[in-house]
Design an enzyme around this catalytic site. Structure first.
Site, mmCIF file in Angstrom:
data_model
loop_
_atom_site.group_PDB
_atom_site.id
_atom_site.type_symbol
_atom_site.label_atom_id
_atom_site.label_comp_id
_atom_site.label_asym_id
_atom_site.label_seq_id
_atom_site.Cartn_x
_atom_site.Cartn_y
_atom_site.Cartn_z
ATOM 1 C CD GLU A 1 15.672 -144.737 -43.947
ATOM 2 O OE1 GLU A 1 16.415 -144.173 -43.148
ATOM 3 O OE2 GLU A 1 14.845 -145.507 -43.628
ATOM 4 C CG ASP A 2 18.867 -143.335 -40.208
ATOM 5 O OD1 ASP A 2 18.099 -144.079 -41.051
ATOM 6 O OD2 ASP A 2 18.702 -143.479 -38.844
ATOM 7 C CG ASP B 1 21.357 -152.824 -41.203
ATOM 8 O OD1 ASP B 1 21.962 -153.793 -41.968
ATOM 9 O OD2 ASP B 1 21.495 -152.665 -40.011
ATOM 10 C CE LYS C 1 25.625 -151.767 -39.557
ATOM 11 N NZ LYS C 1 24.936 -152.295 -38.551
ATOM 12 C CG PHE D 1 24.369 -151.328 -32.455
ATOM 13 C CD1 PHE D 1 23.631 -150.366 -32.279
ATOM 14 C CD2 PHE D 1 23.234 -152.270 -32.494
ATOM 15 C CE1 PHE D 1 22.608 -149.840 -32.142
ATOM 16 C CE2 PHE D 1 22.016 -152.427 -32.011
ATOM 17 C CZ PHE D 1 21.335 -150.898 -32.209
ATOM 18 N NE ARG E 1 15.492 -141.969 -32.101
ATOM 19 C CZ ARG E 1 15.387 -142.779 -32.991
ATOM 20 N NH1 ARG E 1 15.855 -142.651 -34.191
ATOM 21 N NH2 ARG E 1 14.456 -143.782 -32.806
HETATM 22 C C1 PRP Z 1 16.448 -147.740 -39.220
HETATM 23 C C2 PRP Z 1 16.677 -146.868 -40.484
HETATM 24 C C3 PRP Z 1 16.105 -147.409 -41.696
HETATM 25 C C4 PRP Z 1 16.335 -148.939 -41.354
HETATM 26 C C5 PRP Z 1 17.337 -149.473 -42.042
HETATM 27 O O1 PRP Z 1 14.985 -147.304 -38.789
HETATM 28 O O2 PRP Z 1 16.108 -145.554 -40.273
HETATM 29 O O3 PRP Z 1 14.836 -146.953 -41.892
HETATM 30 O O4 PRP Z 1 16.460 -149.173 -39.892
HETATM 31 O O5 PRP Z 1 17.450 -150.871 -41.601
HETATM 32 P P1 PRP Z 1 16.912 -152.169 -42.868
HETATM 33 O O6 PRP Z 1 17.623 -151.745 -44.054
HETATM 34 O O7 PRP Z 1 17.661 -153.183 -42.163
HETATM 35 O O8 PRP Z 1 15.580 -152.096 -43.134
HETATM 36 P P2 PRP Z 1 14.406 -147.702 -37.390
HETATM 37 O O9 PRP Z 1 13.405 -148.948 -37.641
HETATM 38 O O10 PRP Z 1 15.345 -148.185 -36.503
HETATM 39 O O11 PRP Z 1 13.555 -146.696 -36.971
HETATM 40 P P3 PRP Z 1 14.265 -144.952 -36.646
HETATM 41 O O12 PRP Z 1 14.488 -144.495 -37.842
HETATM 42 O O13 PRP Z 1 13.005 -144.543 -35.965
HETATM 43 O O14 PRP Z 1 15.298 -145.130 -35.738
#
Ligand code: PRP
Length: 180
Positions: free
Chosen positions: A98-99, A102, A130, A151, A164
């Site tokens: 995962e990136d 949060d 985070k 952000f 991205r």
């Molecule tokens: C982002 C990220 C995680 C998630 C983390 O994805 O890649 O999957 O949010 O947030 P959380 O811990 O609050 O659940 P996003 O839904 O933005 O989709 P993306 O990867 O396509 O940008």
């Protein structure tokens, strides 16, 4: 630097160094094992692509596409699975890549979803963490950088599908998302 950014948090060089450090740890822990690497689209793509090229054990590629945010900047708490994993997990090592971790909503839901498939092991590898925003009891097994509640975009991370492609990670100027 992109004009919509307030500052750069991690340069391309710093990110690449961190990816190598994470891979070194994975190489120790998974020595002699095979591992299914699950890319959580879309944000994890650059991290995933860099990480798989640093590991020295056999990897099976897999991916899921999920979203908890839509086009808003706040997590909805509900996981939408747009594309599910296609590889059988029974008796296999699974590493979710995962990136960002949060609130933890996305990964908590995804871990529960995957655990039903009886993998041998399931671990979580996140480039960014985070912790101040966490709503669920979840921690990454492997993590890159801990970040403040700002952000961040770049290196896969987006705001409304933009930024991205940036090779670095930066903080978005508040006026960019506050007026939308
Ligand atoms: C982002 C990220 C995680 C998630 C983390 O994805 O890649 O999957 O949010 O947030 P959380 O811990 O609050 O659940 P996003 O839904 O933005 O989709 P993306 O990867 O396509 O940008």
């Amino acid at each position: 630097m992109n004009k919509d950014l307030k500052n750069i948090l991690f340069t391309q060089e710093e990110i690449q160094k961190k990816v190598k450090e994470i891979a070194a740890q994975l190489n120790e822990d998974y020595k002699g094992e095979e591992v299914i690497f699950v890319c959580v689209l879309k944000g994890s793509l650059p991290f995933y692509a860099d990480l798989v090229r640093e590991v020295k054990f056999p990897v099976t590629f897999d991916m899921v596409c999920v979203s908890s945010y839509g086009s808003n900047s706040e997590s909805s708490g509900t996981l939408k699975i747009k594309l599910d994993s296609g590889v059988p997990f029974e008796g296999k090592n699974v590493l979710i890549v995962e990136d960002i971790l949060d609130t933890g909503n996305t990964l908590s839901n995804l871990l529960a979803h995957f655990a039903k498939r009886n993998p041998k092991s399931i671990k979580l590898c996140c480039l960014l963490d985070k912790p101040s925003r966490r709503l669920r009891d979840i921690e990454a097994d492997y993590k890159g950088f801990e970040i403040p509640d700002e952000f961040v975009v770049g290196y896969g991370l987006d705001y409304a599908e933009k930024y991205r492609e940036l090779p670095y990670i930066g903080v978005l100027k508040p006026e960019v998302y506050q007026n939308n």
